[in-house]
Design a protein around this motif. Structure first.
Motif, short mmCIF file in Angstrom:
data_model
loop_
_atom_site.label_atom_id
_atom_site.label_comp_id
_atom_site.label_asym_id
_atom_site.label_seq_id
_atom_site.Cartn_x
_atom_site.Cartn_y
_atom_site.Cartn_z
N ILE A 200 -11.58 22.71 -10.80
CA ILE A 200 -11.17 24.12 -10.97
C ILE A 200 -11.08 24.83 -9.63
O ILE A 200 -10.12 25.56 -9.36
CB ILE A 200 -12.14 24.85 -11.92
N TYR A 201 -12.06 24.61 -8.76
CA TYR A 201 -12.03 25.24 -7.43
C TYR A 201 -10.79 24.80 -6.65
O TYR A 201 -10.10 25.63 -6.04
CB TYR A 201 -13.29 24.88 -6.64
N PHE A 204 -7.36 26.24 -7.72
CA PHE A 204 -7.02 27.61 -7.31
C PHE A 204 -7.10 27.81 -5.80
O PHE A 204 -7.37 28.91 -5.32
CB PHE A 204 -7.93 28.60 -8.03
N THR A 240 -10.88 36.11 -8.07
CA THR A 240 -11.69 36.51 -9.23
C THR A 240 -11.94 35.35 -10.19
O THR A 240 -13.05 35.19 -10.71
CB THR A 240 -11.00 37.66 -9.99
N VAL A 241 -10.92 34.54 -10.44
CA VAL A 241 -11.08 33.45 -11.39
C VAL A 241 -12.15 32.47 -10.92
O VAL A 241 -12.91 31.92 -11.73
CB VAL A 241 -9.73 32.72 -11.62
N LEU A 242 -12.27 32.26 -9.59
CA LEU A 242 -13.28 31.35 -9.08
C LEU A 242 -14.66 32.01 -9.06
O LEU A 242 -15.67 31.30 -9.17
CB LEU A 242 -12.90 30.87 -7.68
N LEU A 244 -15.60 33.95 -11.48
CA LEU A 244 -15.99 33.76 -12.88
C LEU A 244 -16.44 32.32 -13.12
O LEU A 244 -17.41 32.07 -13.84
CB LEU A 244 -14.82 34.11 -13.80
N ASN A 245 -15.73 31.37 -12.51
CA ASN A 245 -16.12 29.97 -12.61
C ASN A 245 -17.50 29.74 -12.01
O ASN A 245 -18.33 29.02 -12.58
CB ASN A 245 -15.08 29.10 -11.90
#
Length: 270
Positions: A200-201, A204, A240-242, A244-245
């Motif tokens: 995931i990291y 993005f 932001t998405v990371l 949250l991850n």
């Protein structure tokens, strides 16, 4: 004092403990962090004079020996690369970083991003294993590492002696099959989550070292990693998405993976 005993590592300065550049302060913090990463029951037993104290605990011996050996190897690696002028300086910074990361405190006295690959790999190993069960530290725990290593050793013995009955013991206590199975399941789940987090990291925009170190740093609740989230930086620049991850990984790690998963099954709330 509170953030070292709680192994959470917040500092009033952006460059953490490096701001004070004081061996005395670092020594006090190292002692506090080390004690806080040991099972509190064993600490209590030691204070009250019980038999199962820190001097007899196989887990504690493994924990202390691991930090000492890794600190020494990193110090040799640092001085061989010319990063510090004396062995004293090298062992000072190496031991503090090892203790800080292994106890999941996250303090820093040096920029570990510029350290050689061997030192980084060993610090990543510390990020995964961390302290002892029953402490305030996170991570996989030394207890599980010790049990897993004994399971592997016994498996090799059984290969040589198929009819032998070999028990897995820790501190002279036999570990039941259910306990051994739970330990190995936890380790597999940890590795899978670390790999998923890394994917995931990198998906993005993070580079591999940033993504992998961020994944295990959050899952183990350590704090600093390498690359963009090194010891002298933080997670603020991540999208932001990371963030949250990272938050999700921290929650999963703090609740020991299966504790978090259990929250997803409403029936278990009753």
């Amino acid at each position: 004092a509170m953030t070292s005993c709680g192994t959470c590592g917040f500092s009033t300065k952006n460059i953490s403990v490096a701001f004070w550049d004081s061996p005395a302060i670092e020594g006090i913090l190292m002692a506090a962090m080390t004690l806080s990463a040991i099972h509190f029951g064993i600490l209590y037993a030691t204070i009250t004079g019980k038999r199962n104290n820190i001097f007899r605990s196989e887990v504690v011996r493994t924990f202390i020996a691991m930090m000492l050996v890794i600190s020494f190897i990193i110090a040799i690696n640092l001085i061989s690369r010319g990063l510090y002028p004396t062995f004293g300086e090298a062992i000072r910074h190496a031991s503090f970083q090892v203790v800080s990361i292994t106890t999941t405190s996250g303090f820093a006295t040096a920029d570990t991003n510029i350290w050689p690959p061997l030192a980084i790999v060993l610090l990543l190993f510390c990020t995964v294993i961390c302290g002892c069960a029953g402490s305030t530290s996170g991570g996989m725990k030394v207890d599980r590492l010790l049990i897993a290593s004994k399971i592997i050793r016994n498996r090799m013995r059984i290969q040589l002696h198929p009819n032998a009955v070999i028990r897995t013991k820790v501190d002279d206590t036999i570990q039941e099959e259910s306990t051994q199975s739970l330990v190995m399941t936890f380790i597999v789940a940890y590795i899978m989550l670390a790999l998923i987090g890394t994917i995931i990291y990198t998906m993005f925009g993070c580079d591999l070292i940033t993504g992998f170190s961020a994944s295990i740093a959050c899952l183990s609740n350590v704090g600093p990693g390498f690359g963009e989230i090194g010891s002298m930086s933080n997670f603020s620049e991540l999208p932001t998405v990371l963030k949250l991850n990272s938050t999700l990984l921290m929650l999963i790690g703090r609740l020991e993976i299966f504790g978090f998963i259990q929250l997803l099954f409403i029936r278990s709330w009753r």
